[in-house]
Enzyme design. Sequence first.
Site, PDB file in Angstrom:
ATOM      1  N   ALA A 177      32.884  16.848 -42.973  1.00  0.00           N
ATOM      2  CA  ALA A 177      32.745  15.511 -43.559  1.00  0.00           C
ATOM      3  C   ALA A 177      32.449  14.478 -42.477  1.00  0.00           C
ATOM      4  O   ALA A 177      31.612  13.591 -42.667  1.00  0.00           O
ATOM      5  CB  ALA A 177      34.011  15.141 -44.323  1.00  0.00           C
ATOM      6  N   GLU A 178      33.134  14.593 -41.328  1.00  0.00           N
ATOM      7  CA  GLU A 178      32.883  13.648 -40.243  1.00  0.00           C
ATOM      8  C   GLU A 178      32.998  14.335 -38.879  1.00  0.00           C
ATOM      9  O   GLU A 178      33.841  15.219 -38.690  1.00  0.00           O
ATOM     10  CB  GLU A 178      33.897  12.492 -40.247  1.00  0.00           C
ATOM     11  CG  GLU A 178      33.952  11.693 -41.532  1.00  0.00           C
ATOM     12  CD  GLU A 178      32.786  10.762 -41.736  1.00  0.00           C
ATOM     13  OE1 GLU A 178      32.022  10.550 -40.764  1.00  0.00           O
ATOM     14  OE2 GLU A 178      32.667  10.231 -42.845  1.00  0.00           O
ATOM     15  N   THR A 179      32.153  13.894 -37.964  1.00  0.00           N
ATOM     16  CA  THR A 179      32.323  14.180 -36.547  1.00  0.00           C
ATOM     17  C   THR A 179      32.549  12.856 -35.842  1.00  0.00           C
ATOM     18  O   THR A 179      31.760  11.917 -36.014  1.00  0.00           O
ATOM     19  CB  THR A 179      31.099  14.890 -35.951  1.00  0.00           C
ATOM     20  OG1 THR A 179      30.952  16.182 -36.571  1.00  0.00           O
ATOM     21  CG2 THR A 179      31.251  15.086 -34.451  1.00  0.00           C
TER      22      THR A 179
ATOM     23  N   CYS B 269      35.616   5.423 -40.854  1.00  0.00           N
ATOM     24  CA  CYS B 269      36.165   6.710 -41.285  1.00  0.00           C
ATOM     25  C   CYS B 269      37.609   6.785 -40.824  1.00  0.00           C
ATOM     26  O   CYS B 269      37.885   6.767 -39.622  1.00  0.00           O
ATOM     27  CB  CYS B 269      35.360   7.883 -40.723  1.00  0.00           C
ATOM     28  SG  CYS B 269      36.090   9.486 -41.159  1.00  0.00           S
TER      29      CYS B 269
END
Length: 276
Positions: free
Chosen positions: A49-51, A78
Amino acid sequence: MSAARRLPITQVDAFADRPFTGNPAAVMPLEEWLDDATLQAIAAENNLAETAFLVPDESDEADYELRWFTPTIEVALCGHATLASGHVLLSAAQWRNEMRFRTRKAGILQVTRIVGEGDEDEGYRMKLPAYRAEAKPMPDIARAMGGDVVETLWHEGGYALIVYHDAEEVRALAPDLAALSKGDILYIATAPGAGDSSGADVVSRAFAPGAGIPEDPVTGSAHSVLTPYWTTRLSRNAFAAYQASARGGHIGCRLDGDMVELTGTCVTTVVGDFLL
């Protein structure tokens, strides 16, 4: 052929008390910024979903600069990858209890280690901006989300808040993701948690198909919107929340002026190198 460049990478389940729960994020501290196309390509390769990418901050405002990328876009805020970043950095610097992050669109964010009796770590407290959504008719979104919608609210940061009668309705939703995939919008479905198996005061789910995330497992930024809404509705400044995705995650929420304080725990699952 030149040798591969090694970039450190740690995968963390945020808002989780054991592996395979919460929301996975990749955390990648860098010595300096790579070009944006490379950052985006790395995030796509990670396919989480996120880096989160971190670079030491040169100002006196924060410890690190922080940016977040989904597999398809860079995002303005985020939460779970910020919590994961704090976890990685504070785990490596046991003598510290706080990390501050300078972001490009969300201001200065902070993650603090919660130390209990006996000096044992009890998770983290994270400060994010409070986003107060305003009531707005959104019939197309309500139709695409499905269920018996009580009210809809909007925040200009790209957050649609869709309120339902009870947690059972939220858990049963099967949104039309194709209809919701136009634009970078986070769709947050929420209801009171009374009677829910989670034991939480508030239950939610979050969807961001336009950002390449059909359903986000546990979304810190969603609680930047949920916290002002529910503290007003519940007439108290703190509550327990549960995001009812397949992985699931508990979040403690408190409103503190123009900020929200979210509490949660993290689990490190992978430590290694990204070869570039």
